[in-house]
Design a protein around this motif. Structure first.
Motif, short mmCIF file in Angstrom:
data_model
loop_
_atom_site.label_atom_id
_atom_site.label_comp_id
_atom_site.label_asym_id
_atom_site.label_seq_id
_atom_site.Cartn_x
_atom_site.Cartn_y
_atom_site.Cartn_z
N ARG A 94 0.81 -1.22 0.00
CA ARG A 94 0.00 0.00 0.00
C ARG A 94 0.84 1.27 0.00
NH1 ARG A 94 -4.81 -1.11 2.75
NH2 ARG A 94 -5.38 1.09 2.59
N VAL A 95 1.99 1.23 0.63
CA VAL A 95 2.88 2.39 0.68
C VAL A 95 4.31 1.89 0.50
CG1 VAL A 95 2.93 2.28 3.22
CG2 VAL A 95 3.67 4.36 2.04
N ALA A 96 5.06 2.53 -0.38
CA ALA A 96 6.43 2.10 -0.67
C ALA A 96 7.33 3.32 -0.71
CB ALA A 96 6.48 1.35 -2.02
N MET A 97 8.64 3.05 -0.61
CA MET A 97 9.60 4.15 -0.50
C MET A 97 10.79 3.92 -1.43
SD MET A 97 10.95 5.91 3.00
CE MET A 97 11.74 7.53 2.96
N ILE A 168 13.09 1.71 -7.89
CA ILE A 168 11.74 2.13 -8.25
C ILE A 168 10.88 0.91 -8.63
CG2 ILE A 168 10.39 3.41 -9.98
CD1 ILE A 168 12.71 5.44 -10.05
N ALA A 169 11.48 -0.04 -9.37
CA ALA A 169 10.75 -1.27 -9.73
C ALA A 169 10.33 -2.04 -8.47
CB ALA A 169 11.63 -2.15 -10.62
N MET A 170 11.23 -2.14 -7.49
CA MET A 170 10.90 -2.83 -6.24
C MET A 170 9.75 -2.13 -5.52
SD MET A 170 14.70 -3.67 -4.73
CE MET A 170 14.06 -4.39 -3.22
N ALA A 171 9.77 -0.79 -5.55
CA ALA A 171 8.76 -0.03 -4.83
C ALA A 171 7.38 -0.14 -5.49
CB ALA A 171 9.18 1.43 -4.73
N LEU A 172 7.34 -0.24 -6.81
CA LEU A 172 6.06 -0.15 -7.52
C LEU A 172 5.51 -1.48 -8.02
CD1 LEU A 172 6.63 3.10 -9.64
CD2 LEU A 172 5.39 2.84 -7.49
N ILE A 173 6.24 -2.57 -7.82
CA ILE A 173 5.80 -3.84 -8.42
C ILE A 173 4.46 -4.31 -7.86
CG2 ILE A 173 7.04 -5.37 -6.81
CD1 ILE A 173 7.71 -7.04 -9.43
N LEU A 174 4.12 -3.92 -6.63
CA LEU A 174 2.84 -4.30 -6.05
C LEU A 174 1.78 -3.21 -6.22
CD1 LEU A 174 3.89 -6.16 -2.77
CD2 LEU A 174 3.04 -7.14 -4.89
#
Length: 542
Positions: A94-97, A168-174
């Motif tokens: 739900r929230v990533a950094m 960025i890919a790690m943060a947005l993959i979900l």
């Protein structure tokens, strides 16, 4: 009740130390972020920007900081009351950094594909084949080349811009509802920075992700922000739309911040007279060795030639990997050039065996002053070391160090303190003082202001000019920031892939670039048509 489109609502949040200090370090902060909106939090170092973002992520150090008041609502759920298990569910899903330094955010002994896959392993029940398919698709979405190779690569095998894309890919993959980006473009050159900003905006538009962008770079702010939150020493100073804050800031602090952003309009005339302190002629630097059957070597610099006169500031600009720092290190003889001449005050030092005299004539200021100052030695000991090594009595060296500290606007009393007791800007002043105290003829500054916020950067740039004006020292200034080059440099050398593509007076090169690469660099600079110091679009130089 919050608006259905409001993803995040920060309401009266205060953060204090453990045990409590004289007053909270962040006080009564409040703002909202809607889906598809970008809110930039700006302010100087120590303003509370990163503490606020870490509180939103639930990542405040448990034994040092705690939220003492307020609510943080993520889609209506107060995450301050969430259990540790619930926060683990919310992070990434739900929230990533996205953190400032991807090399410290990535595990150096695991492939990047495995690290992105870990997010899916922890938060989904997908089989391995489907997870890999999603990872490869995500790598394509962040515009990585040869995704199968990238999937198998380790962080050290990728460039800085590629590593930032992986984070960025790690943060947005979900597909999180909220993305926090904490200074993700600070250390990147202008073209890579533009690519990363465009990527975040592109992915945001596709997913309608809410974005909080923490930065001190108003050029970036002017490009991406919908709204701006200004913080100073833990307080919310002002908030408003991007145009309102940039064109008509209401608070003196905000006006000072915006006006501190250097202009892209060059303001220094070339130095056409005076002795040549540095002359670089046909400089080559090759890494690796040729063999009879192959040439695995890399030409990091080829055919480099330029001069720096007494009292002149010459800037070398270009992207990461252009060869800027390689040239600087060859001039300093921190690495030996493969071919060519480096003439300092009429003497070719490129092949000199005794470098003791060279070291005194040429001094180097590194990008990170904290790493270049010995943490176990006092400032006095660090700054006196060079003088004592060249035979100056300790008492006289101490007196001279005190005078030099005054030159960089620090009191002589700081000699008894250690590097960790200073701010970033103060440490950079100390690094400058350590170089200047040797009374060199040439000063090399390698990205010396790239990590500083705009107000401290402006102070350090004024300091360089003041030292140049008072001592007549020649300065070779390495930077990827064209705004900095425009403000401080008399002449500019533009490098691309180890070669000089254009050089000349800063007023000519930056105002009327002749080479396509130089034009591309200027176009990639954030807000090239904005005059921050006058809160209006820039007036073009004709």
């Amino acid at each position: 009740m919050t608006d259905p489109k409001t993803v995040l609502s920060v309401e009266g949040v205060s953060v204090d130390t453990i045990p409590s200090g004289a007053k909270p370090i962040v006080r009564n902060i409040g703002f909202t972020v809607a889906e598809g909106e970008t809110v930039c939090i700006v302010g100087e170092s120590g303003s509370g920007k990163s503490v606020t973002s870490m509180a939103i992520m639930g990542l405040l150090p448990k034994d040092a900081l705690r939220v003492t008041a307020g609510r943080i609502l993520l889609d209506g759920e107060d995450i301050l009351t969430a259990s540790p298990a619930r926060m683990r569910e919310l992070r990434a899903a739900r929230v990533a950094m996205v953190f400032q330094e991807p090399m410290t955010a990535l595990n150096p002994v695991r492939t990047v594909g495995d690290q992105i896959d870990e997010v899916l392993r922890l938060h989904t029940k997908l089989p391995p084949a489907e997870r890999k398919k999603r990872v490869l698709t995500m790598l394509e979405r962040v515009h990585m080349p040869d995704v199968d190779r990238i999937y198998r690569s380790y962080p050290h095998e990728l460039s800085g811009g590629q590593r930032q894309r992986i984070v960025i890919a790690m943060a947005l993959i979900l597909r999180p509802r909220l993305l926090l980006a904490d200074e993700p473009t600070t250390a990147l050159d202008v073209t890579t920075q533009k690519q990363i900003l465009h990527l975040i905006k592109e992915l945001q538009e596709q997913e309608k992700t809410a974005v909080i962008f923490v930065t001190h770079d108003f050029g970036v702010v002017s490009e991406i922000a919908d709204r701006i939150v200004v913080m100073n020493r833990g307080d919310l100073v002002e908030t408003g739309s991007r145009d309102a804050i940039l064109t008509n800031p209401q608070q003196d602090y905000t006006r000072m911040l915006v006006a501190s952003v250097p202009s892209l309009i060059p303001r220094r005339d070339p130095v056409d007279t005076g002795p040549k302190v540095l002359e670089v002629v046909g400089l080559d630097k090759r890494y690796g060795k040729k063999s009879m059957f192959s040439d695995p070597s890399v030409m990091a610099a080829q055919g480099i030639g330029f001069t720096v006169r007494k009292g002149e500031i010459t800037g070398i600009i270009g992207e990461s990997g252009s060869g800027k720092s390689t040239v600087a290190r060859c001039v300093m003889r921190l690495t030996d050039p493969t071919d060519g001449a480096v003439i300092v005050n009429g003497t070719d030092i490129a092949s000199a065996r005794n470098l003791k005299t060279v070291r005194k004539q040429v001094q180097y200021i590194f990008q990170d002053p904290y790493r270049s100052l010995n943490p176990r030695r006092t400032i006095g000991q660090s700054l006196m070391e060079g003088l004592v090594n060249y035979g100056m009595p300790e008492a006289e060296a101490r007196r001279k160090v005190g005078e030099t500290l005054e030159l960089v606007n620090l009191p002589a009393a700081v000699m008894s303190r250690y590097p960790h007791q200073f701010s970033g800007g103060q440490r950079q002043r100390l690094a400058i003082a350590r170089a200047v105290v040797m009374e060199p003829d040439l000063l090399i500054a390698d990205e010396a202001v790239s990590a500083l916020d705009v107000t401290v950067q402006a102070q350090v740039l004024r300091l360089f000019e003041d030292i140049r004006d008072r001592t007549g020292i020649a300065i070779l200034f390495i930077t990827h920031d064209l705004r900095v080059a425009a403000q401080i440099c008399n002449t500019v050398v533009v490098m691309q892939r180890g070669r000089i593509v254009e050089q000349g007076a800063a007023k000519d090169v930056l105002a009327h670039p002749a080479h396509a690469y130089t034009r591309a660099l200027i176009d990639a600079a954030p807000a090239p048509d904005w005059d921050f110091q006058n809160f209006r679009p820039a007036v073009k130089v004709s």
